[in-house]
Design an enzyme around this catalytic site. Structure first.
Site, short mmCIF file in Angstrom:
data_model
loop_
_atom_site.label_atom_id
_atom_site.label_comp_id
_atom_site.label_asym_id
_atom_site.label_seq_id
_atom_site.Cartn_x
_atom_site.Cartn_y
_atom_site.Cartn_z
N LYS A 83 0.84 -1.20 0.00
CA LYS A 83 0.00 0.00 0.00
C LYS A 83 0.87 1.25 0.00
O LYS A 83 1.98 1.25 0.54
CB LYS A 83 -0.91 0.01 1.22
CG LYS A 83 -1.91 -1.15 1.25
CD LYS A 83 -2.95 -1.03 0.16
CE LYS A 83 -3.90 -2.21 0.17
NZ LYS A 83 -3.30 -3.44 -0.34
N ASP A 84 0.34 2.30 -0.57
CA ASP A 84 1.10 3.52 -0.81
C ASP A 84 1.42 4.27 0.48
O ASP A 84 0.71 4.18 1.47
CB ASP A 84 0.30 4.42 -1.76
CG ASP A 84 1.18 5.28 -2.62
OD1 ASP A 84 2.08 5.92 -2.07
OD2 ASP A 84 0.96 5.32 -3.84
#
Length: 349
Positions: A83-84
């Protein structure tokens, strides 16, 4: 021969519909991602599942904290996907149950909040998720709700082009160039993981080129004999031999898949294979040069569901669900009609 990732060379599916413009990621809370797991923990077992909300941290940084501060060996830490960093994200991690008492140390990791914890018999594995729910704010849009809805309606009908996003290609989009050298010369600096990642970046560039070629030739929502098609309901793949399968493709029940070249993957035939060869020939590449990677096939498009648009004082809020392995950037560039997201070094799929 241009091996640098340049998103502007990839056509839009909704070229005839105006975009809303605007900006994303002005604030971390403007880009929200929630992982949808393939299964929920059973409540018993030797592995502790942690549902964490994080801001300003990559998945990798959380793994490193669990390793260094909590003392969990890295190979025993489980995550389903990356995930970013520049977002508010919620995702599952797993650690062996015996480290439960040290979890209070998570309070020392700024930007992380524990939402839920439960037990499960097995470690969480990469890919063990259905997909991700997104909620994204577009600030200062030039267009409004009708324009955004028109694009999303088309994408829901035809599917979202399954381009790899800019996160896959590194700063300046240069990773495919390094991957090309590895494929051609068979050697280079870096760990085995890094080499696999760089060759994977080249595979991704070739796949994006294939998606663009099918779009340009009117074959985005079609299958032709010789294609390997994916059934969206079950995930099964099969070789297309009956021209009548085209009707199922138009209904978004099945989609053509493109190659991630490697030593072992289902190979297309006939006209479908010729298009794959055409992409390879642009760069003077051959299938056998990818024997260092396993290979796979990836669908040309993914279904869009649970989509909604809301107008607010800050701008336009877009909500939607995408299956695992796909990129929100592919949808956002269609809605905004501009390139979005500078590469962040993490896949954020």
């Amino acid at each position: 021969m241009d091996l640098v990732y340049r998103p502007e060379r990839y056509p839009f599916l909704t070229e005839d519909l105006p975009g809303v413009g605007g900006e994303i990621r002005a604030e971390r809370e403007d880009f929200q991602v929630e992982e949808v797991p393939a299964y929920l923990p059973k409540g018993e077992g030797e592995h502790l599942y942690l549902f964490l909300e994080k801001e300003g941290l990559t998945t990798r940084e959380v793994v490193e904290f669990l390793r260094d501060a909590v003392g969990v060996p890295e190979k025993e830490i489980g995550v389903a996907g990356l995930k970013d960093k520049h977002a508010r994200t919620r995702q599952w991690f797993s650690i062996p149950r015996k480290y439960e008492d040290a979890l209070c140390l998570l309070e020392n990791l700024q930007g992380v909040r524990l939402l839920e914890a439960s037990l499960h018999p097995h470690k969480l594995r990469t890919g063990h998720l259905k997909g991700n729910r997104f909620r994204v704010l577009i600030r200062r849009p030039k267009g409004g709700l009708p324009e955004a809805e028109a694009v999303l309606r088309r994408l829901a009908e035809k599917g979202v082009p399954n381009y790899y996003g800019p996160q896959r290609f590194g700063l300046g989009g240069l990773n495919p160039v390094r991957g090309y050298r590895l494929v051609k010369e068979g050697k280079g600096r870096g760990s085995p993981w890094l080499k696999r990642f760089l060759i994977g970046s080249l595979q991704s560039l070739l796949f994006n080129d294939w998606v663009a070629l099918r779009l340009e030739r009117g074959l985005f929502d079609r299958v032709i004999p010789g294609d390997w098609a994916k059934k969206h309901a079950t995930g099964g793949e099969f070789l297309v031999e009956d021209p009548g399968e085209a009707e199922r493709a138009l209904r978004l029940e099945i989609s053509a898949t493109g190659p991630l070249f490697g030593k072992k993957y289902p190979e297309a035939q006939g006209e479908a294979r010729t298009m794959e060869d055409e992409v390879l020939a642009r760069y003077g590449l051959k299938r056998e040069e990818f024997r260092a990677r396993r290979g796979a096939r990836r669908p040309i498009r993914v279904p869009l569901s649970e989509w909604q648009v809301e107008e607010g004082p800050e701008g336009l809020w877009l909500s939607f669900f995408l299956p695992k392995g796909s990129y929100a950037t592919s949808l956002l560039r269609e809605v905004m009609k501009k390139e979005v997201d500078a590469p962040s070094g993490e896949e954020g799929e």
